[in-house]
Motif scaffolding. Structure first.
Motif, PDB file in Angstrom:
ATOM      1  N   GLN A 186       0.850  -1.181   0.000  1.00  0.00           N
ATOM      2  CA  GLN A 186       0.000   0.000   0.000  1.00  0.00           C
ATOM      3  C   GLN A 186       0.889   1.235   0.000  1.00  0.00           C
ATOM      4  O   GLN A 186       1.693   1.391  -0.893  1.00  0.00           O
ATOM      5  CB  GLN A 186      -1.004  -0.056   1.146  1.00  0.00           C
ATOM      6  N   ASP A 187       0.819   2.078   0.999  1.00  0.00           N
ATOM      7  CA  ASP A 187       1.618   3.312   1.014  1.00  0.00           C
ATOM      8  C   ASP A 187       2.770   3.267   2.008  1.00  0.00           C
ATOM      9  O   ASP A 187       3.311   4.319   2.374  1.00  0.00           O
ATOM     10  CB  ASP A 187       0.721   4.505   1.331  1.00  0.00           C
ATOM     11  N   THR A 188       3.159   2.077   2.460  1.00  0.00           N
ATOM     12  CA  THR A 188       4.219   1.988   3.459  1.00  0.00           C
ATOM     13  C   THR A 188       5.293   0.989   3.030  1.00  0.00           C
ATOM     14  O   THR A 188       5.067   0.148   2.150  1.00  0.00           O
ATOM     15  CB  THR A 188       3.651   1.537   4.828  1.00  0.00           C
ATOM     16  N   ALA A 189       6.432   1.076   3.654  1.00  0.00           N
ATOM     17  CA  ALA A 189       7.506   0.110   3.476  1.00  0.00           C
ATOM     18  C   ALA A 189       7.400  -0.869   4.639  1.00  0.00           C
ATOM     19  O   ALA A 189       7.586  -0.479   5.789  1.00  0.00           O
ATOM     20  CB  ALA A 189       8.860   0.807   3.489  1.00  0.00           C
ATOM     21  N   ASP A 190       7.069  -2.110   4.355  1.00  0.00           N
ATOM     22  CA  ASP A 190       6.796  -3.095   5.406  1.00  0.00           C
ATOM     23  C   ASP A 190       7.853  -4.190   5.464  1.00  0.00           C
ATOM     24  O   ASP A 190       8.421  -4.584   4.447  1.00  0.00           O
ATOM     25  CB  ASP A 190       5.448  -3.766   5.178  1.00  0.00           C
ATOM     26  N   CYS A 191       8.057  -4.720   6.667  1.00  0.00           N
ATOM     27  CA  CYS A 191       8.918  -5.872   6.869  1.00  0.00           C
ATOM     28  C   CYS A 191       8.110  -7.115   6.519  1.00  0.00           C
ATOM     29  O   CYS A 191       7.167  -7.473   7.217  1.00  0.00           O
ATOM     30  CB  CYS A 191       9.389  -5.944   8.325  1.00  0.00           C
TER      31      CYS A 191
END
Length: 92
Positions: free
Chosen positions: A81-86
């Motif tokens: 989506q709009d984030t950088a995720d682990c």
């Protein structure tokens, strides 16, 4: 400190050729496994000779989190989506 094995967030200021060059990243805001170190900038930064590592993880519900330190052998970061995720996050 586990290495950021792959970072697929090309627009991050620390990402060069799918490699994180921040010396250490922080993961999580207490509930969500996002890379808190992610930000965009007109030029690239970090240490080009270093590969990023996980300095702290604030997602205590992750299987790899022991005492707010990541114990995974390495992590993958990607844009969701709009984030950088682990993507290595695994719920207990």
């Amino acid at each position: 400190m586990p290495q950021v094995a792959v970072c697929q967030v090309a627009d991050c200021a620390y990402n060069q050729d799918s490699t994180c060059h921040a010396l250490a990243i922080t993961v999580g805001d207490g509930t969500h496994a996002r890379c808190d170190t992610f930000f965009t900038f007109p030029s690239k930064g970090g240490d080009a000779a270093a590969t990023g590592r996980v300095g702290a993880c604030k997602v205590s519900g992750c299987l790899h989190n022991v005492g707010l330190e990541c114990q995974a052998p390495g992590i993958t970061v990607a844009a969701l989506q709009d984030t950088a995720d682990c993507l290595t996050y695994t719920m207990r």
